[in-house]
Every structure is written in C-alpha cells, then in structure tokens.
Design a protein around this motif. Structure first.
Motif, PDB file in Angstrom:
ATOM      1  N   ARG A   5       0.851  -1.194   0.000  1.00 58.57           N
ATOM      2  CA  ARG A   5       0.000   0.000   0.000  1.00 58.57           C
ATOM      3  C   ARG A   5       0.882   1.237   0.000  1.00 58.57           C
ATOM      4  O   ARG A   5       1.623   1.471   0.963  1.00 58.57           O
ATOM      5  N   ILE A   6       0.756   2.037  -1.068  1.00 57.73           N
ATOM      6  CA  ILE A   6       1.696   3.125  -1.306  1.00 57.73           C
ATOM      7  C   ILE A   6       0.952   4.451  -1.499  1.00 57.73           C
ATOM      8  O   ILE A   6      -0.030   4.520  -2.246  1.00 57.73           O
ATOM      9  N   LEU A   7       1.451   5.498  -0.859  1.00 56.21           N
ATOM     10  CA  LEU A   7       0.967   6.860  -1.050  1.00 56.21           C
ATOM     11  C   LEU A   7       1.952   7.600  -1.944  1.00 56.21           C
ATOM     12  O   LEU A   7       3.148   7.650  -1.649  1.00 56.21           O
ATOM     13  N   VAL A   8       1.452   8.167  -3.043  1.00 54.25           N
ATOM     14  CA  VAL A   8       2.293   8.869  -4.018  1.00 54.25           C
ATOM     15  C   VAL A   8       1.810  10.304  -4.145  1.00 54.25           C
ATOM     16  O   VAL A   8       0.637  10.544  -4.472  1.00 54.25           O
ATOM     17  N   LEU A  78      -0.537   1.343   5.466  1.00 56.81           N
ATOM     18  CA  LEU A  78       0.436   1.999   4.598  1.00 56.81           C
ATOM     19  C   LEU A  78       1.784   1.301   4.719  1.00 56.81           C
ATOM     20  O   LEU A  78       2.254   1.015   5.821  1.00 56.81           O
ATOM     21  N   ASP A  79       2.376   1.016   3.554  1.00 53.91           N
ATOM     22  CA  ASP A  79       3.694   0.369   3.510  1.00 53.91           C
ATOM     23  C   ASP A  79       4.762   1.262   2.902  1.00 53.91           C
ATOM     24  O   ASP A  79       5.954   0.985   3.063  1.00 53.91           O
ATOM     25  N   GLY A  80       4.350   2.304   2.183  1.00 53.59           N
ATOM     26  CA  GLY A  80       5.341   3.150   1.533  1.00 53.59           C
ATOM     27  C   GLY A  80       4.816   4.536   1.237  1.00 53.59           C
ATOM     28  O   GLY A  80       3.609   4.729   1.025  1.00 53.59           O
ATOM     29  N   LEU A  81       5.736   5.494   1.249  1.00 54.78           N
ATOM     30  CA  LEU A  81       5.438   6.884   0.930  1.00 54.78           C
ATOM     31  C   LEU A  81       6.427   7.365  -0.112  1.00 54.78           C
ATOM     32  O   LEU A  81       7.639   7.187   0.053  1.00 54.78           O
ATOM     33  N   VAL A  82       5.911   7.972  -1.176  1.00 48.48           N
ATOM     34  CA  VAL A  82       6.765   8.565  -2.206  1.00 48.48           C
ATOM     35  C   VAL A  82       6.480  10.056  -2.269  1.00 48.48           C
ATOM     36  O   VAL A  82       5.390  10.478  -2.660  1.00 48.48           O
ATOM     37  N   ASN A  83       7.463  10.851  -1.869  1.00 45.02           N
ATOM     38  CA  ASN A  83       7.357  12.305  -1.961  1.00 45.02           C
ATOM     39  C   ASN A  83       7.873  12.744  -3.326  1.00 45.02           C
ATOM     40  O   ASN A  83       9.073  12.953  -3.525  1.00 45.02           O
ATOM     41  N   ASN A  84       6.950  12.874  -4.269  1.00 41.63           N
ATOM     42  CA  ASN A  84       7.315  13.203  -5.645  1.00 41.63           C
ATOM     43  C   ASN A  84       6.880  14.609  -6.044  1.00 41.63           C
ATOM     44  O   ASN A  84       7.396  15.169  -7.010  1.00 41.63           O
ATOM     45  N   ALA A  85       5.948  15.207  -5.318  1.00 37.26           N
ATOM     46  CA  ALA A  85       5.448  16.537  -5.678  1.00 37.26           C
ATOM     47  C   ALA A  85       6.570  17.564  -5.613  1.00 37.26           C
ATOM     48  O   ALA A  85       7.375  17.561  -4.681  1.00 37.26           O
ATOM     49  N   ASN A 108       8.555  21.649  -1.875  1.00 35.92           N
ATOM     50  CA  ASN A 108       9.597  20.658  -2.162  1.00 35.92           C
ATOM     51  C   ASN A 108      10.259  20.081  -0.927  1.00 35.92           C
ATOM     52  O   ASN A 108      10.837  18.991  -0.996  1.00 35.92           O
ATOM     53  N   LEU A 109      10.214  20.801   0.190  1.00 38.93           N
ATOM     54  CA  LEU A 109      10.933  20.338   1.375  1.00 38.93           C
ATOM     55  C   LEU A 109      10.050  20.233   2.612  1.00 38.93           C
ATOM     56  O   LEU A 109      10.044  19.198   3.280  1.00 38.93           O
ATOM     57  N   SER A 110       9.298  21.284   2.915  1.00 38.65           N
ATOM     58  CA  SER A 110       8.481  21.249   4.129  1.00 38.65           C
ATOM     59  C   SER A 110       7.367  20.212   4.035  1.00 38.65           C
ATOM     60  O   SER A 110       7.086  19.497   5.010  1.00 38.65           O
ATOM     61  N   ALA A 111       6.716  20.120   2.878  1.00 39.59           N
ATOM     62  CA  ALA A 111       5.644  19.130   2.722  1.00 39.59           C
ATOM     63  C   ALA A 111       6.162  17.702   2.876  1.00 39.59           C
ATOM     64  O   ALA A 111       5.545  16.900   3.591  1.00 39.59           O
ATOM     65  N   PRO A 112       7.285  17.314   2.246  1.00 40.64           N
ATOM     66  CA  PRO A 112       7.818  15.968   2.486  1.00 40.64           C
ATOM     67  C   PRO A 112       8.159  15.707   3.953  1.00 40.64           C
ATOM     68  O   PRO A 112       7.945  14.596   4.461  1.00 40.64           O
ATOM     69  N   ALA A 129       8.725  -1.514   5.118  1.00 37.50           N
ATOM     70  CA  ALA A 129       8.239  -0.140   4.984  1.00 37.50           C
ATOM     71  C   ALA A 129       9.344   0.771   4.452  1.00 37.50           C
ATOM     72  O   ALA A 129      10.514   0.616   4.794  1.00 37.50           O
ATOM     73  N   ALA A 130       8.939   1.742   3.608  1.00 36.83           N
ATOM     74  CA  ALA A 130       9.949   2.582   2.961  1.00 36.83           C
ATOM     75  C   ALA A 130       9.397   3.949   2.607  1.00 36.83           C
ATOM     76  O   ALA A 130       8.219   4.106   2.291  1.00 36.83           O
ATOM     77  N   VAL A 131      10.297   4.937   2.647  1.00 37.63           N
ATOM     78  CA  VAL A 131      10.028   6.282   2.151  1.00 37.63           C
ATOM     79  C   VAL A 131      10.999   6.540   1.010  1.00 37.63           C
ATOM     80  O   VAL A 131      12.199   6.258   1.135  1.00 37.63           O
TER      81      VAL A 131
END
Length: 242
Positions: A5-8, A78-85, A108-112, A129-131
């Motif tokens: 389960r991944i949040l992108v 949740l198993d993973g988070l990808v901060n791509n924005a 780019n920085l505060s939100a992640p 689990a991974a970021v």
C-alpha cells in the motif's frame, strides 16, 4: 509489490503517472494525490477503481496528515510513501523573490517533512516499509535556481536523517535524483533546449524517460532493496559520476 500500500504525491505529473502505472502493474494498491484536480480525474479514468485519488494542496494547514489518514483508511494501512510533488522556480539571485523562495521550499521540502512525520507511526513496524523522496541532480547546484537547488539539497539531507531515525523502526528512506527526464516539465520550465543539448553529451547520449525513474522508485519500495537505506540514486544518464 503485490498487495503493498503506497501513497504517491505529485501523481499527475510525468514521473508520478509512470510510477502509479508501474506500482499498479505490479499489484500494489495506491492512493495518488496532486494539487491538479483534473490530473487526478485523468488518473481515475485511466486506472479505474484500482486507484484511489485525493486532490490536495500539500501546503494547506493539516494537509499532510489528512492525506496520510485517507491513505491509511482507503488502503487499509500503509507500507510506503513517495514524496514526488515538486515545483521549480528559475531566476537570477537578485531577482529571486522571497515569496518564490518560500513557495518552493514549502512544496519541495516542508511538505515531504510533514508527510514523513505523519506517516512514520503508520509505517513503523510494517515489513519492508519505505520512504522514497524524489530529489534531483539539482542537489549538485546550478546557477539561476537557488530555491529549487536548496529545496532538493535539503530533501536529500532530510532523507539521510529519516534513514537514521526511522531505521530502528524498520523503515528505510532513500532518495532518487533524476537528471533531464523527457516530461512536460521540461517545456513548462523552458529547459527542453538546454536539456537536449546537455543530454547529447552524456555517456548515454539522451534524456531519460519517466518510466526509467519510476522503475527505480518501485525497486526502492520493494523487498529487493531491503538492505538499502540512506542512499541517493542518480537516474541521470551518467551526468553525476561518483
């Protein structure tokens, strides 16, 4: 990735959309968020009920916690988070306005940082689990983009801090640093001409494809990268060579 389960974030852009496609293709469950509501709708039409979306401005008060809560609820964990924005701003130093600096750093920085802080209790103890934070070759520094370079350099340092702090909780944290990738952002930023000129001189002689960045992110989220943390992987055709 089957069942993970991944949040992108930033899911409606070139790299984000390719990542969502790759994750879903490998059996992951995904909640995709982007400030572009029409982009979220496009994702829904393309991927159907396999995908959950949440249009959201990550700089709004409480937004990171809300999207983590939504992902946890809709995906059942949740198993993973990808901060791509991310956003870019190009200007000479003397013309770099404070408002532009603040906007770039916030997205780019505060939100992640806030997303990682919100997601950490949910990720803790989850097997594998991974970021993954999407940085840039900008971490090396370029003229005319002080805010962007600072934000991406800060994001890389944040990644390393997360690796140290979250490692004992079983959570890995890594960064991916794309070079010139053939996405619409090259046109929006006005960098396509420069990108193609620079890319022609690279060892691989071309710009990258968003699918190539997505594949690296997916690998970092998976079991195959189970002993990889605190690292920055440059997906740049050989521009930055250790």
């Amino acid at each position: 990735m089957n069942g993970r389960r991944i949040l992108v974030t930033g899911a409606a852009g070139g790299i984000g959309t390719s990542l969502v496609a790759d994750l879903l293709g490998q059996g992951a469950r995904v909640l995709a968020t982007d400030v572009d509501e029409s982009g979220c709708r496009r994702l829904e039409r393309r991927f159907g009920d396999r995908l959950h979306t949440m249009p959201l401005d990550l700089t709004e008060s409480g937004a990171p916690q809300r999207v983590v809560d939504r992902a946890t609820d809709r995906l059942g964990g949740l198993d993973g988070l990808v901060n791509n924005a991310g956003v870019e701003h190009r200007a000479a130093l003397a013309e770099h306005g404070t408002a532009d600096w603040t906007r770039v750093l916030e997205i780019n920085l505060s939100a992640p940082f806030r997303l990682a802080r919100a997601a950490a209790p949910v990720l803790a103890g989850r097997p594998g689990a991974a970021v993954v934070n999407v940085c840039s070759i900008a971490v090396t520094g370029f003229a005319g983009q002080a805010a962007y370079d600072a934000s991406k350099g800060g994001l890389l340092s944040l990644t390393r801090s997360l690796a140290v702090e979250l490692g004992p909780l079983g959570v890995r944290a890594n960064a991916v640093c794309p070079g010139f990738i053939d996405t619409p952002m090259l046109d929006v930023s006005g960098l396509r001409g420069l990108a193609e000129k620079v890319a022609a001189k690279l060892p691989l002689g071309r710009c990258g494809h968003p699918e190539e960045v997505a594949a690296v992110i997916t690998w970092l989220l998976g079991a195959g990268a189970g002993y990889v943390t605190g690292q920055a992987l440059f997906v740049d055709g050989g521009m930055v060579r250790a």
